[in-house]
Design a protein around this motif. Structure first.
Motif, PDB file in Angstrom:
ATOM      1  N   GLU A 141      -7.656   2.677  11.745  1.00 36.34           N
ATOM      2  CA  GLU A 141      -5.761   3.346  11.953  1.00 36.34           C
ATOM      3  C   GLU A 141      -5.805   4.261  13.178  1.00 36.34           C
ATOM      4  O   GLU A 141      -6.801   5.030  13.376  1.00 36.34           O
ATOM      5  N   ASP A 142      -4.550   4.317  13.166  1.00 31.89           N
ATOM      6  CA  ASP A 142      -4.283   4.798  14.513  1.00 31.89           C
ATOM      7  C   ASP A 142      -4.987   6.368  14.713  1.00 31.89           C
ATOM      8  O   ASP A 142      -5.134   7.125  15.262  1.00 31.89           O
TER       9      ASP A 142
ATOM     10  N   ARG B 105      -8.033   6.296  15.399  1.00 39.17           N
ATOM     11  CA  ARG B 105      -8.104   6.759  17.516  1.00 39.17           C
ATOM     12  C   ARG B 105      -7.778   7.669  17.509  1.00 39.17           C
ATOM     13  O   ARG B 105      -8.301   8.391  18.631  1.00 39.17           O
ATOM     14  N   SER B 106      -6.712   8.238  17.373  1.00 39.54           N
ATOM     15  CA  SER B 106      -6.474   9.327  17.998  1.00 39.54           C
ATOM     16  C   SER B 106      -7.220  10.551  18.360  1.00 39.54           C
ATOM     17  O   SER B 106      -7.396  11.436  18.513  1.00 39.54           O
TER      18      SER B 106
END
Ligand SMILES: *Cc1c(COP(=O)(O)O)cnc(C)c1O
Length: 449
Positions: free
Chosen positions: A154-155, A158-159
């Protein structure tokens, strides 16, 4: 003043180790390891089977993430593993080359077809990236060991990972595996590539969002540059191909998986049915980790041989002289130039050399022309496309029966060899672009004329 290596002249080294003579002339040799010891389960070693099992557990935790992020692993539910196949036609061809019969069954371990990276580096390289990601996520309370790791795709993750950098030095394939997995998780990935790294590997990495730093120097220098870059930045994690326990353990997991594949395919490995394994060797991490795992799992029943190009026999030099990373192939007049780009390493890993110095049976060297001939033959006979490095393993049975039969006698294997399994570890190839493969193939064909 005369040049010396660790205080001895070349002449003195040659007197101590006569095998250096053909090695310096870039001739093929077969070295039996005088430090090889009968398997002793209780001996002192840097890692235990529990360490390998822990690495395997970690890969299982990550399987749901891998399955989500890399749909090509759907069939194996996110487990990165390769086929084990019996070679149907190659044994006949090898017997012709050898001009004598081969004893035993010939298998191929197709790491060339490992998903995600297309090489053996999908074992160690990917494992270390995943372990690093898990450590960071656990430290920051974003993950617990019981979670379904598919959340890592999920993002938010990633961030989170985008604040961190992973750095590595490579001849190509290690960079590829780390770049592909690292960028997928969201890391910034810096890959220091040595001179022999192929254009297509660099392009593929850049396409995936990794940063490629090109060097005109060899592998050891590329690694050194990477190490220096990461130094002093706590958010920059350096994957040290020369000294990494994580890479080593990631590779060692292969032994547990192989045991399971043997069981599934009804292949017996025990003292009466010995297993001979031929592993292409660059700096040593991949063959070292796998051989270590194999000895833990199969003990005295397995006999591991490393394979190196005649122009880059770094592990053989390091282990034979006991100098390990204090010697380079250049010291003995060799140029480290080979078509086997994955094996183009001039200085071996001391960490690996020490870890396996009593475990591996021997090391043989192969000329490039033999690698390319075998490449063409594997394509024609078995329809398997391998990169040149991978064929070093396929040369193993030829080398053993042509030059290494004293090993079979010394270890009282003359009868047992008839029911032996020869496993050639095919370390890479499925990602090589077709037009590159065609060029290798044509060269191989030309050598056969
Ligand atoms: C890296 C590599 C090897 C050898 O692994 P090392 O850890 O460098 O010894 C063998 N074959 C291929 C195709 C590789 O990429």
């Amino acid at each position: 003043m005369e040049q010396t290596i660790d205080g001895k002249t070349i002449k003195e080294w040659l007197e101590a180790y006569p095998l250096l003579q053909p090695m310096m002339a870039a001739k093929e040799v077969f070295w039996l390891n005088p430090k090889y010891e009968q398997w002793n389960a209780a001996a002192e070693r840097p890692f235990r089977i529990d360490d390998v099992l822990e690495a395997e557990q970690r890969l299982r935790r990550f399987a749901p993430f891998i399955e989500t992020a890399f749909p090509e692993t759907k069939q194996t539910r996110g487990i990165i593993e390769s086929p084990l196949i019996e070679m149907a036609h190659m044994p006949k061809v090898l017997e012709t080359m050898l001009e004598q019969p081969l004893s035993g069954t010939m298998l191929l371990k197709c790491d060339s077809h490992l998903p995600i990276a297309g090489s053996i580096k999908a074992r160690g390289g990917i494992y270390e990236v995943l372990k690093h990601a898990e450590t960071l996520a656990l430290q920051h309370g974003l993950l617990s060991l019981e979670d379904d790791y598919s959340v890592l795709a999920e993002d938010t993750f990633r961030s989170f990972f985008s604040q961190y950098t992973i750095t590595v030095g490579s001849t190509g394939n290690l960079g590829l595996s780390i770049g592909i997995m690292g960028t997928k998780l969201g890391f910034r990935v810096n890959v220091h590539m040595s001179a022999e790294a192929k254009r297509w590997k660099k392009d593929l990495l850049q396409k995936n969002g990794a940063y490629v730093i090109e060097h005109s120097s060899d592998y050891s220098t590329a690694v050194e540059r990477g190490r220096r870059e990461a130094e002093g930045d706590p958010n920059n994690y350096f994957i040290d191909d020369e000294n990494s326990a994580d890479l080593f353990l990631g590779y060692a997991v292969a032994a547990l998986r192989l045991k399971q594949q043997f069981a599934e395919q009804g292949i017996v490995v025990d003292r009466e049915h010995p297993l001979f394994v031929y592993l292409p060797c660059g700096v040593g991490g991949a063959p070292g980790g796998i051989a270590f795992g194999l000895k833990l799992v199969f003990g005295e029943a397995v006999h591991c041989f490393f394979a190196e190009p005649t122009h880059s026999p770094c592990m053989l030099l390091g282990m034979m002289t006991g100098l390990h990373d204090k010697v380079s192939v250049h010291d003995f007049g060799l140029d480290n130039q080979t078509e086997a780009d994955g094996l183009a390493v001039g200085r071996p890993s001391r960490f690996v050399g020490k870890a396996v110095e009593k475990l591996i049976s021997g090391i043989y060297t192969v000329e490039d022309r033999h690698l390319l001939m075998l490449l063409a033959l594997m394509k024609d006979q078995e329809d398997v496309a391998l990169e040149p490095s991978a064929l070093a393993g396929v040369y193993g049975p030829i080398s053993l029966f042509a030059k290494g039969t004293s090993y079979i006698e010394q270890r009282q294997l003359s009868e047992k060899i008839k029911q032996a399994t020869h496993l050639c570890w095919a370390t890479g190839g499925s990602f090589v672009p077709e037009e590159e493969m065609e060029k290798y193939y044509e060269k191989g064909k030309r050598y056969m004329k």
